[in-house]
Scaffold this motif. Sequence first.
Motif, PDB file in Angstrom:
ATOM      1  N   ARG A 202      29.603  38.697  27.388  1.00  0.00           N
ATOM      2  CA  ARG A 202      30.098  38.823  28.762  1.00  0.00           C
ATOM      3  C   ARG A 202      28.957  38.987  29.760  1.00  0.00           C
ATOM      4  O   ARG A 202      29.095  38.662  30.934  1.00  0.00           O
ATOM      5  CB  ARG A 202      31.077  39.990  28.863  1.00  0.00           C
ATOM      6  N   LEU A 203      27.818  39.464  29.293  1.00  0.00           N
ATOM      7  CA  LEU A 203      26.663  39.582  30.177  1.00  0.00           C
ATOM      8  C   LEU A 203      26.062  38.218  30.494  1.00  0.00           C
ATOM      9  O   LEU A 203      25.220  38.099  31.388  1.00  0.00           O
ATOM     10  CB  LEU A 203      25.590  40.470  29.539  1.00  0.00           C
ATOM     11  N   GLU A 204      26.500  37.197  29.769  1.00  0.00           N
ATOM     12  CA  GLU A 204      25.979  35.849  29.978  1.00  0.00           C
ATOM     13  C   GLU A 204      27.004  34.927  30.633  1.00  0.00           C
ATOM     14  O   GLU A 204      26.783  33.727  30.750  1.00  0.00           O
ATOM     15  CB  GLU A 204      25.537  35.269  28.629  1.00  0.00           C
ATOM     16  N   GLN A 205      28.138  35.485  31.056  1.00  0.00           N
ATOM     17  CA  GLN A 205      29.179  34.676  31.677  1.00  0.00           C
ATOM     18  C   GLN A 205      28.755  34.203  33.066  1.00  0.00           C
ATOM     19  O   GLN A 205      27.875  34.788  33.703  1.00  0.00           O
ATOM     20  CB  GLN A 205      30.474  35.477  31.779  1.00  0.00           C
ATOM     21  N   LYS A 206      29.417  33.160  33.532  1.00  0.00           N
ATOM     22  CA  LYS A 206      29.083  32.592  34.843  1.00  0.00           C
ATOM     23  C   LYS A 206      29.382  33.569  35.972  1.00  0.00           C
ATOM     24  O   LYS A 206      28.631  33.669  36.948  1.00  0.00           O
ATOM     25  CB  LYS A 206      29.866  31.295  35.049  1.00  0.00           C
TER      26      LYS A 206
ATOM     27  N   ALA B 148      28.624  42.537  39.803  1.00  0.00           N
ATOM     28  CA  ALA B 148      27.284  42.605  40.401  1.00  0.00           C
ATOM     29  C   ALA B 148      26.346  43.572  39.677  1.00  0.00           C
ATOM     30  O   ALA B 148      25.192  43.216  39.392  1.00  0.00           O
ATOM     31  CB  ALA B 148      27.396  42.965  41.880  1.00  0.00           C
ATOM     32  N   PRO B 149      26.775  44.792  39.344  1.00  0.00           N
ATOM     33  CA  PRO B 149      25.857  45.665  38.595  1.00  0.00           C
ATOM     34  C   PRO B 149      25.478  45.082  37.236  1.00  0.00           C
ATOM     35  O   PRO B 149      24.340  45.245  36.779  1.00  0.00           O
ATOM     36  CB  PRO B 149      26.650  46.969  38.438  1.00  0.00           C
ATOM     37  N   VAL B 150      26.417  44.391  36.596  1.00  0.00           N
ATOM     38  CA  VAL B 150      26.124  43.769  35.302  1.00  0.00           C
ATOM     39  C   VAL B 150      25.080  42.673  35.471  1.00  0.00           C
ATOM     40  O   VAL B 150      24.133  42.560  34.685  1.00  0.00           O
ATOM     41  CB  VAL B 150      27.412  43.196  34.681  1.00  0.00           C
ATOM     42  N   ALA B 151      25.246  41.857  36.504  1.00  0.00           N
ATOM     43  CA  ALA B 151      24.290  40.776  36.751  1.00  0.00           C
ATOM     44  C   ALA B 151      22.886  41.324  36.983  1.00  0.00           C
ATOM     45  O   ALA B 151      21.890  40.673  36.651  1.00  0.00           O
ATOM     46  CB  ALA B 151      24.740  39.946  37.950  1.00  0.00           C
ATOM     47  N   ALA B 152      22.810  42.526  37.553  1.00  0.00           N
ATOM     48  CA  ALA B 152      21.512  43.159  37.800  1.00  0.00           C
ATOM     49  C   ALA B 152      21.008  43.942  36.593  1.00  0.00           C
ATOM     50  O   ALA B 152      19.919  44.511  36.636  1.00  0.00           O
ATOM     51  CB  ALA B 152      21.610  44.084  39.010  1.00  0.00           C
ATOM     52  N   GLY B 153      21.812  43.989  35.524  1.00  0.00           N
ATOM     53  CA  GLY B 153      21.423  44.759  34.346  1.00  0.00           C
ATOM     54  C   GLY B 153      21.599  46.250  34.512  1.00  0.00           C
ATOM     55  O   GLY B 153      21.108  47.037  33.697  1.00  0.00           O
ATOM     56  N   ASN B 154      22.328  46.648  35.562  1.00  0.00           N
ATOM     57  CA  ASN B 154      22.421  48.065  35.910  1.00  0.00           C
ATOM     58  C   ASN B 154      23.689  48.690  35.329  1.00  0.00           C
ATOM     59  O   ASN B 154      24.636  49.015  36.051  1.00  0.00           O
ATOM     60  CB  ASN B 154      22.386  48.216  37.434  1.00  0.00           C
TER      61      ASN B 154
ATOM     62  N   ALA C 173      47.932  46.158  38.941  1.00  0.00           N
ATOM     63  CA  ALA C 173      46.825  46.680  39.748  1.00  0.00           C
ATOM     64  C   ALA C 173      46.900  48.196  39.841  1.00  0.00           C
ATOM     65  O   ALA C 173      45.877  48.884  39.817  1.00  0.00           O
ATOM     66  CB  ALA C 173      46.849  46.059  41.144  1.00  0.00           C
ATOM     67  N   ALA C 174      48.113  48.726  39.944  1.00  0.00           N
ATOM     68  CA  ALA C 174      48.274  50.176  39.995  1.00  0.00           C
ATOM     69  C   ALA C 174      47.942  50.815  38.654  1.00  0.00           C
ATOM     70  O   ALA C 174      47.433  51.934  38.595  1.00  0.00           O
ATOM     71  CB  ALA C 174      49.705  50.525  40.402  1.00  0.00           C
ATOM     72  N   ALA C 175      48.210  50.080  37.567  1.00  0.00           N
ATOM     73  CA  ALA C 175      47.992  50.639  36.230  1.00  0.00           C
ATOM     74  C   ALA C 175      46.527  50.587  35.824  1.00  0.00           C
ATOM     75  O   ALA C 175      45.954  51.582  35.374  1.00  0.00           O
ATOM     76  CB  ALA C 175      48.846  49.890  35.208  1.00  0.00           C
ATOM     77  N   SER C 176      45.898  49.419  35.979  1.00  0.00           N
ATOM     78  CA  SER C 176      44.502  49.270  35.553  1.00  0.00           C
ATOM     79  C   SER C 176      43.941  47.947  36.049  1.00  0.00           C
ATOM     80  O   SER C 176      44.514  46.888  35.783  1.00  0.00           O
ATOM     81  CB  SER C 176      44.384  49.324  34.029  1.00  0.00           C
ATOM     82  N   CYS C 177      42.817  48.009  36.732  1.00  0.00           N
ATOM     83  CA  CYS C 177      42.141  46.784  37.180  1.00  0.00           C
ATOM     84  C   CYS C 177      41.818  45.878  35.998  1.00  0.00           C
ATOM     85  O   CYS C 177      41.790  44.649  36.126  1.00  0.00           O
ATOM     86  CB  CYS C 177      40.846  47.132  37.906  1.00  0.00           C
ATOM     87  N   GLN C 178      41.576  46.480  34.829  1.00  0.00           N
ATOM     88  CA  GLN C 178      41.122  45.713  33.675  1.00  0.00           C
ATOM     89  C   GLN C 178      42.211  44.840  33.060  1.00  0.00           C
ATOM     90  O   GLN C 178      41.917  44.022  32.192  1.00  0.00           O
ATOM     91  CB  GLN C 178      40.572  46.660  32.610  1.00  0.00           C
ATOM     92  N   ILE C 179      43.455  44.994  33.491  1.00  0.00           N
ATOM     93  CA  ILE C 179      44.502  44.121  32.969  1.00  0.00           C
ATOM     94  C   ILE C 179      44.227  42.671  33.380  1.00  0.00           C
ATOM     95  O   ILE C 179      44.369  41.749  32.578  1.00  0.00           O
ATOM     96  CB  ILE C 179      45.883  44.583  33.459  1.00  0.00           C
ATOM     97  N   CYS C 180      43.811  42.470  34.614  1.00  0.00           N
ATOM     98  CA  CYS C 180      43.564  41.110  35.110  1.00  0.00           C
ATOM     99  C   CYS C 180      42.080  40.752  35.176  1.00  0.00           C
ATOM    100  O   CYS C 180      41.730  39.573  35.124  1.00  0.00           O
ATOM    101  CB  CYS C 180      44.178  40.938  36.498  1.00  0.00           C
ATOM    102  N   HIS C 181      41.215  41.748  35.319  1.00  0.00           N
ATOM    103  CA  HIS C 181      39.782  41.499  35.487  1.00  0.00           C
ATOM    104  C   HIS C 181      38.993  42.063  34.313  1.00  0.00           C
ATOM    105  O   HIS C 181      39.287  43.164  33.837  1.00  0.00           O
ATOM    106  CB  HIS C 181      39.264  42.169  36.766  1.00  0.00           C
ATOM    107  N   ASP C 182      37.993  41.318  33.879  1.00  0.00           N
ATOM    108  CA  ASP C 182      37.053  41.870  32.916  1.00  0.00           C
ATOM    109  C   ASP C 182      35.984  42.622  33.704  1.00  0.00           C
ATOM    110  O   ASP C 182      35.365  42.047  34.605  1.00  0.00           O
ATOM    111  CB  ASP C 182      36.404  40.762  32.088  1.00  0.00           C
ATOM    112  N   PRO C 183      35.737  43.885  33.417  1.00  0.00           N
ATOM    113  CA  PRO C 183      34.806  44.659  34.243  1.00  0.00           C
ATOM    114  C   PRO C 183      33.350  44.256  34.084  1.00  0.00           C
ATOM    115  O   PRO C 183      32.503  44.704  34.864  1.00  0.00           O
ATOM    116  CB  PRO C 183      35.033  46.096  33.769  1.00  0.00           C
ATOM    117  N   HIS C 184      33.054  43.423  33.093  1.00  0.00           N
ATOM    118  CA  HIS C 184      31.665  43.016  32.883  1.00  0.00           C
ATOM    119  C   HIS C 184      31.416  41.584  33.358  1.00  0.00           C
ATOM    120  O   HIS C 184      30.559  41.346  34.199  1.00  0.00           O
ATOM    121  CB  HIS C 184      31.295  43.163  31.404  1.00  0.00           C
TER     122      HIS C 184
END
Length: 296
Positions: free
Chosen positions: A109-113, A117-123, A167-178
């Motif tokens: 996931r760190l190599e995804q398109k 933003a923090p992941v892209a910066a390695g932070n 969205a109320a339950a968890s952002c991660q249902i629709c979005h990958d956080p990385h």
Amino acid sequence: MPGAARFMLMTVVVFQTLPGAQRSRAGSRPDARPEHPPVEARNEAGCISCHAEVVSRRVMHGPAAAGQCATCHVVGSAAGRRRIVLKGGASSRDTAALCVTCHQEIRDRLEQKHRHAPVAAGNCTACHDPHGSPFRFQLPAEGNRACTTCHEDIAQALAQDHVHAPAAASCQICHDPHGASSPAQLRTAGNAVCLACHVDVPVDASVVEGGFMFGRRPAEGIERLIATGPRILLDGSLVSGHPTIAHPVDARPDPSARGRTLGCASCHNPHGSAGAKLLRFGAKGVSSLCIKCHSF
């Protein structure tokens, strides 16, 4: 003052105000921090005797919980003084290479398109405390508050009268956080992330399987959300049929946003809105939404 002397003085003043000169002077300042005491090899108990706060948090990073400080830290030096530094030359703002030596499940996931933003910066430490925190995954806050601390526009949407249940339950249902291959780190492209829960179609139509999309360890309650989500009926191509027969929902230019393709989010805010059915543009009913595109 003679002209030559005045010119030299102005040159010195201008040079000292340049960013590079400021950095040069800052970089030349001696490190005022005291030297770290000598460290005995593998003596994590010695670390904790000074850094007790590191092991007193409710949710601990595995190595910190086990007292294995040397998993991430080594003894180094800076400006001739003993320092405790991160392995592999990592810094506190660029830890990804160090983190994935253990957390290999997120390496792809760190190599995804499309990356957070923090992941892209390695932070990684922008979202995760490397030692521990009061919250799951060593996040800075519980649940969605970990996201809305930075994403204030989403916080405003989630404060509306009508909020999307996932969205109320968890952002991660629709979005990958990385990171993900789809924009906005959506777990699948285009309308498919919505159709996994909200569509009734002919049996021969191809729809993303919700369980597959949300991974082997789906967010808690996702099965209930899929089962109870309001359904729309589309034709077999999945590009038309809502809110009326033959109305397009995909594969057309979006008349309300130049350069974008029509999709579910053209009419609905996927997080929350003032109007029922998550309608956009402040619309309180379908008719007031339709006239945004269909003028007569």
